[in-house]
Design an enzyme around this catalytic site. Sequence first.
Site, short mmCIF file in Angstrom:
data_model
loop_
_atom_site.label_atom_id
_atom_site.label_comp_id
_atom_site.label_asym_id
_atom_site.label_seq_id
_atom_site.Cartn_x
_atom_site.Cartn_y
_atom_site.Cartn_z
N THR A 154 18.58 -17.09 -14.07
CA THR A 154 19.02 -16.19 -15.14
C THR A 154 17.76 -15.91 -15.95
O THR A 154 16.88 -16.78 -16.03
CB THR A 154 20.11 -16.79 -16.05
N HIS A 155 17.64 -14.74 -16.51
CA HIS A 155 16.41 -14.32 -17.21
C HIS A 155 15.18 -14.47 -16.32
O HIS A 155 14.08 -14.70 -16.82
CB HIS A 155 16.21 -15.14 -18.49
N SER A 276 -1.61 0.54 3.77
CA SER A 276 -2.41 1.19 2.73
C SER A 276 -3.53 1.97 3.40
O SER A 276 -4.05 1.55 4.44
CB SER A 276 -2.99 0.14 1.80
N LYS A 282 -3.16 -4.61 3.89
CA LYS A 282 -1.90 -4.46 3.16
C LYS A 282 -0.69 -4.20 4.04
O LYS A 282 -0.76 -3.47 5.02
CB LYS A 282 -2.01 -3.29 2.17
N ASN A 284 3.15 -3.28 2.82
CA ASN A 284 3.88 -3.08 1.57
C ASN A 284 5.38 -2.87 1.79
O ASN A 284 5.79 -2.30 2.80
CB ASN A 284 3.32 -1.86 0.83
N GLU A 289 10.95 -0.34 -2.41
CA GLU A 289 10.49 0.38 -3.61
C GLU A 289 11.13 1.77 -3.70
O GLU A 289 11.49 2.24 -4.78
CB GLU A 289 8.97 0.50 -3.60
#
Length: 475
Positions: A154-155, A276, A282, A284, A289
């Site tokens: 949580t948080h 990338s 990379k 990704n 996203e």
Amino acid sequence: MALWGGRFASGPDESVLKLSRSVDFDWRLAPYDVRVNLAHVAGLQRAGIIDGKDGALISSALIELAHEIATGAFTFNESDEDVHSAVERGLVTKIGELGGAFRAGRSRNDLVVTDFKLYLIDHLLEVADETVLLAQTIDTVATKLIGQVAPGFTHLQHAQPILFSHELAKHSHALLRDVDRMKDWLTRNSVSPLGSGALAGSPLVPNPEIIAAELSFQGVTRNSIDAVSDRDFVAEILFAFAMLGVHLSRIGEEFTIWNTQEFGWVTLDDGFSTGSSIMPQKKNPDIAELARGKSGRFIGNLTGLLATLKGLPFAYNRDLQEDKEPVFDSVEQLLVLLPALRGMIETATFNGEKISADVLGGHALATEIADFLVLAQVPFAKAHEISGKAVALAQSKGIEVHELNDTDLSGVDPRLTPDLRKSLTAESAIASRVSINGTSTKSVVAQLGQLEVKIKSYSGWIASERKRFSGMMGI
Ligand code: ARG
């Protein structure tokens, strides 16, 4: 082809044609426009407005046109204002002046809403289907990973230990609520506005109920002014899509975090990752996203439409033409996003060791200490305070609360007896949460089974609705 002009001395200016033209996007309604027109022609025949011979000619030309639209042999051109004018042009090309007879007794105002509803029924079933498939994939992965323990947050801070399957399955629950909203949409909005005419109803088609049934609607709208003004059904579906988009964005966010070097909980398949252009090393999580990013678009489509509707006078106003692009965009983007996200999850590898590595970090068993005291009749507020003191002591020693020894514990409070020890494992914390919604293995296995049943029932609903709407008007 223009559907009006008799009272005008000149045609519209080029700039007006550009502004008013919607055919570039509303052509997506063409298959539905033909079906609605077929049903309408049958209504005109029943009312004796068109005789049997002409009716048969128009109908067979419309069916021919439907096939040409499906294959791409017929499409819109520069002269068409909107999908309705293009379809009428197609008909006139085939049967001459008679091609203009079928629009008696209906207006584009009731036609466009009817077409749009049929488009939405068809496409919301596609979106619902993809959503159910994603829920199913998550359910399958969660079932495979049963037994895997994980820190629950949580948080974004360690809170209590949980089963990782419980963490995953929460997404399926949210997704099935989205499907339920679509199902609910269909129940409420399966009413045909045809027969409302421009705004006052039609003197030429006395029985819109028959037309509605032929188009597989479950009834007819009851106020012609409301029917041509109402875009609640558009806002409702855009909300359902925006909410779905928000759920997908939260899945995307979670996978993005789990995929970081720091977490390392999940490894994405090469086929569902991107590289990338400058950094050769990379890999990704762009799908995750994009799931996060596209939600902005879905929300924008909803709020844009609501702003268009606010304060509009009743009956038809041309502002209402702005209702379609947000829907087409949300539908089309969801149908691209959902399968990619499903593939990403289906092919992902979950790294069990990393997931459970720090399950007890952050004093995650502090609640167990408080609960142990409550079972020994200590009021919870006091139990909370004692457990907090144990956490403070552990912290001062640079260890986790479950690592305190018996002397440390009894020093904090004599009621913290060695009996407590057996509650201080992730497994026992998880096993103790046996409620219907809890994280114990028994509860989670039951919940996954219930999800499975729900998924089957939604798939069944989608199949039966598809059957009901396919073959409408024989095409
Ligand atoms: N293209 C219009 C729309 O999408 C069709 C209705 C036009 N009606 C009118 N009275 N101009 O809303």
